[in-house]
Enzyme design. Sequence first.
Site, short mmCIF file in Angstrom:
data_model
loop_
_atom_site.label_atom_id
_atom_site.label_comp_id
_atom_site.label_asym_id
_atom_site.label_seq_id
_atom_site.Cartn_x
_atom_site.Cartn_y
_atom_site.Cartn_z
CE LYS A 74 37.29 43.24 44.21
NZ LYS A 74 36.20 42.38 43.67
CE1 TYR A 117 37.35 43.44 47.77
CE2 TYR A 117 37.69 45.81 48.14
CZ TYR A 117 36.75 44.76 47.63
OH TYR A 117 35.54 44.90 47.06
N GLY A 118 42.74 45.93 47.56
CA GLY A 118 43.08 46.92 46.57
C GLY A 118 43.90 46.65 45.53
#
Length: 297
Positions: free
Chosen positions: A165, A161-162
């Site tokens: 993003k 996710y990081g």
Amino acid sequence: MSIRFDGKVAVITGAGAGLGRQHALAFAARGAKVVVNDFGGGSGSSAAAQAVSKEIREAGGTAIANGADVADYEQVQAMVAQAMREFGRVDILVNNAGILRDKSFSKMDMAEFRMVLDVHLMGSAHCSKAVWDIMREQNYGRIVMTTSAAGLYGNFGQANYGAAKLGLVGLMNVMHQEGYKKNIRVNTIAPVATTQMTAELLPEAVHAALQPERVTPAVLFLCSEDAPARTIVSAAGGSFAVAAMMETAPVHFASDALTPEAIAERFASIADWSSARSYESASQEIQQFITQVTGAA
């Protein structure tokens, strides 16, 4: 000053619930014609999109539903074609669709890593690419990416996710440079809100304060006529801040002193944040080094 979207067409992904739903309702309430996209939480059903679209129409607005999977470029192209058939233009894109597959990096398999990148990063790239030439020909466009503190600063168990993003920030930076002369402004929102995705991550006591609708005004602003460009707005519960990539001033070492030991000795100066600044482009940052290096030669 009143921010309105009369005559504008907005595509909102992941708009069947949570943040996306609030964005869609708010754009419609201010005059936009809205394409409500939702893949149905991975089910492939557009029932959620249909429900939000109906809600908008019952309130007197204009909306159509779409169930495209943003990770599938052909489906995204079909969604944009539907928007063009119905409304003849696309002015606004809010890349909001996302999923979570949280797990520590040591336990995460690459399929889980890729799945999250496919939805967040590739999904945003797919949607942006599908509307890009339309916006260029119109000489008008507003695009908002959705990043996260997990990408900007890191969060345990969210390597996939990081990475996705923060990748969206890089995508914004380049699209800004390529689109600004065509009046396409690309920005990024970094929201914290109580949604289906975050329900288990946030303490119950803060849920009431972090309602999605308390983020949406920033998204509307970032899509307005007078929107800024290449700006990251962090938003939570009605509080807002601007985030930026910063870099300290370079410290030069002569050739006879260019050793790892010398860097260690002067690292406090290299990492002196009082000298930090933000750059408008990669070339501007590189030029800072070239100027110093050639001046010291």
